[in-house]
Scaffold this active site. Structure first.
Site, short mmCIF file in Angstrom:
data_model
loop_
_atom_site.label_atom_id
_atom_site.label_comp_id
_atom_site.label_asym_id
_atom_site.label_seq_id
_atom_site.Cartn_x
_atom_site.Cartn_y
_atom_site.Cartn_z
N GLU A 260 -2.57 11.02 7.90
CA GLU A 260 -3.74 10.14 7.81
C GLU A 260 -4.14 9.68 9.21
O GLU A 260 -3.28 9.49 10.07
CB GLU A 260 -3.42 8.93 6.93
CG GLU A 260 -3.13 9.30 5.48
CD GLU A 260 -2.90 8.09 4.59
OE1 GLU A 260 -3.02 6.94 5.08
OE2 GLU A 260 -2.60 8.28 3.40
N HIS A 278 -7.16 5.92 1.32
CA HIS A 278 -6.13 4.88 1.35
C HIS A 278 -6.73 3.51 1.05
O HIS A 278 -6.62 2.57 1.85
CB HIS A 278 -5.40 4.87 2.69
CG HIS A 278 -3.98 4.38 2.58
ND1 HIS A 278 -2.95 4.93 3.28
CD2 HIS A 278 -3.43 3.39 1.84
CE1 HIS A 278 -1.82 4.31 2.99
NE2 HIS A 278 -2.09 3.36 2.11
#
Length: 525
Positions: A260, A278
């Site tokens: 990420e 997220h």
């Protein structure tokens, strides 16, 4: 007065709290790594979310830094080991995001069952593909939870309200807690075989990494749907892509990824795959809550020395710390020993205080014992979250103080009961500060806790010590200390060997195969 830097986007209320408590506060979200390095030395406290990376380099520059406060549960962006070495407390807010993360998982479940994102795109593109988006009902479906702690329990409660049948796999979930939640405890293979929808709510540890891999997917029923709002790395993304392509997995919805920010990912573009960036903790209420919590915690520490929700030191008042610190270390080690050898779900834990220990405040010591006990499975657990995690799993915790005579000036005992057996460990403090193990399952033994240890249960027969030493020597593992205890001559015995390096699985197998060895475990403290 102490000076605080807020380097990520936090609620304005956090700034107000810092300033109202008398702390000089600078709000500078969006700093580059170089800009942070240039100014961090000026601050006593650093308040962050997930964007700021608190690296060894940052900590080396931060000569005045005393506390890092993370508004949220994850501290992956903080080098906690380096912070501890530098004497910097690392705090988080472990429970502020529980409800919003659970709700996001439920939202993903609805979106997946009814193909809402794809249907929305199609409709807004001017199509009317009503027959294309045939969904499934959630009512009556079997939901499989991997992890049934704080967040998993909330998901279970919401799912039962939707009339789903909920099963859970969690090594620490007791029968009583499962009954209270209305979920069925199952083993992992049974969950894979029976669940219509699987959702993950467990931390990422060595034990849970790729807990859903190609082999696990093959055990699942055709048409299963998978949701991950917990941590990237719990699911083998390549294996899942293949299963989505073949249709064995009917759909998946992920909020987290191995890397990420996920600008590219093997799952992107897969059939019936939904992705969010997220967002599990991204609600107005949750962000407000964690911002307020971290501001209060950091202010308390900088102004009074109180430590709350710390991941790298005990949460105690400044006055209690000198007395309680060695007891907490002893309790954590006793718990860690038991947690590494227990092997099954825990029903109850009793922490007993004898001698001088009976006069201290037991709460932080009990929390330290629970933290050590749960950490082998829950890597992110700390002294603050451990009692809550134990409660969420239905583990009964008992604190006992004895005024009876004690063989030692002070002593702690940790006794853990499972459905299969009871294990008990006791320890004392040498010279008032040095933790020592003095009893293992009723066998007297005196041993310090080393970084790496070998725990051997054996029978007291001639030649055992030599064969064990030879096995370690042949493997190039150096022995630092060697401690023995036995019930009676020729009977059950214990060996605790401190070694200079970790012991691998091959060597463990060789030691287990030695004559008169009943079991062997590699321990880490």
């Amino acid at each position: 007065m102490p000076k605080v830097l807020i380097s990520d986007k936090l609620s304005p209320a956090a700034v107000e709290i810092f300033r109202a408590r008398g702390l000089e506060t600078d709000f500078k979200p969006g700093l580059s790594a170089e800009e942070l390095l240039d100014i961090v030395a000026d601050y006593d406290g650093l308040a962050i979310r997930s964007a700021t990376k608190v690296t060894k380099e940052v900590l080396a520059k931060a000569k005045n830094l005393k506390v890092v406060g993370r508004a949220g549960i994850g501290v992956d962006n903080v080098d906690t080991a380096a912070a501890t070495s530098a004497g910097v407390v690392v705090m988080n807010t472990p429970f502020g995001n529980a409800i919003t993360t659970a709700e996001h998982a439920i939202a993903m479940m609805f979106a997946l069952a009814r193909q809402i994102p794809a249907a929305d795109r199609s409709t807004q593109d001017g199509k009317w593909e009503k027959s294309k988006f045939m969904g499934v009902e959630l009512t009556g479906k079997r939901l499989g939870l991997i992890g049934c702690g704080n967040i998993g329990a909330i998901v279970a409660e919401r799912a039962r309200g939707l009339k789903m049948r909920v099963a859970a796999y969690d090594p620490y979930l007791s029968d009583d807690r499962a009954a209270q939640l209305g979920v069925t405890k199952v083993e992992l293979d049974e969950l894979f075989a029976e669940a219509d929808i699987i959702t993950l709510h467990t931390p990422l540890t060595d034990a849970t990494r790729n807990i859903i891999d190609a082999g696990a997917i093959q055990k699942m029923k055709a048409g299963v749907r998978i949701i991950n709002c917990a941590r990237g790395g719990l699911v083998d993304e390549v294996a899942l892509r293949g299963a989505l392509e073949t249709g064995h997995v009917a759909g998946a919805a992920f909020d987290v990824f191995v890397e990420e920010p996920a600008k590219e990912n093997v799952l992107f573009g897969a059939p019936n795959f939904i992705a969010t960036p997220h967002l599990g903790a991204s609600t107005t209420e949750a962000q407000e809550k964690v911002a307020l919590q971290v501001a209060e915690q950091m202010s308390d520490y900088l102004l009074t020395g109180a430590v709350t929700n710390a991941v790298n030191m005990p949460s105690v008042t400044a006055e209690e710390a000198p007395l309680l610190k060695p007891y907490m270390k002893l309790a954590e080690n006793l718990g860690a020993f038991t947690g590494q050898v227990i092997g099954s779900a825990i029903k109850s834990v009793a922490i007993e205080f004898e001698g001088q220990a009976a006069e201290i405040n037991p709460a932080p010591v009990v929390a330290a014992a629970l933290s050590g006990l749960l950490k082998p499975t829950l890597a992110s657990v700390n002294m603050v979250s451990a009692p809550v995690e134990a409660q969420a799993r239905g583990i009964a915790v008992t604190t006992i103080k004895h005024d009876r005579p004690c063989d030692y000036q002070t002593m702690l005992r940790v006794t853990v009961e499972t459905g299969e057996r009871t294990r008990s460990m006791a320890g004392t403090l040498f010279a008032g500060t040095l933790p020592r193990l003095v009893d293992v399952q009723g066998i007297a033994i005196e041993a310090e806790f080393g970084d790496h240890m070998l725990y051997v249960r054996n029978y007291d027969k001639p030649g055992f010590i030599g064969s064990l030493g030879s096995a370690l020597g042949d493997a190039g593992v150096n022995i630092a200390t060697f401690h023995l205890g036995r019930r009676e001559e020729g009977g059950e015995a214990v060996a605790l060997v401190e070694v200079d390096s970790a012991v691998g699985e091959d060597l463990l197998a060789k030691v287990k195969a030695l004559p008169n060895v009943a079991r062997v475990d590699a321990l880490k403290f």
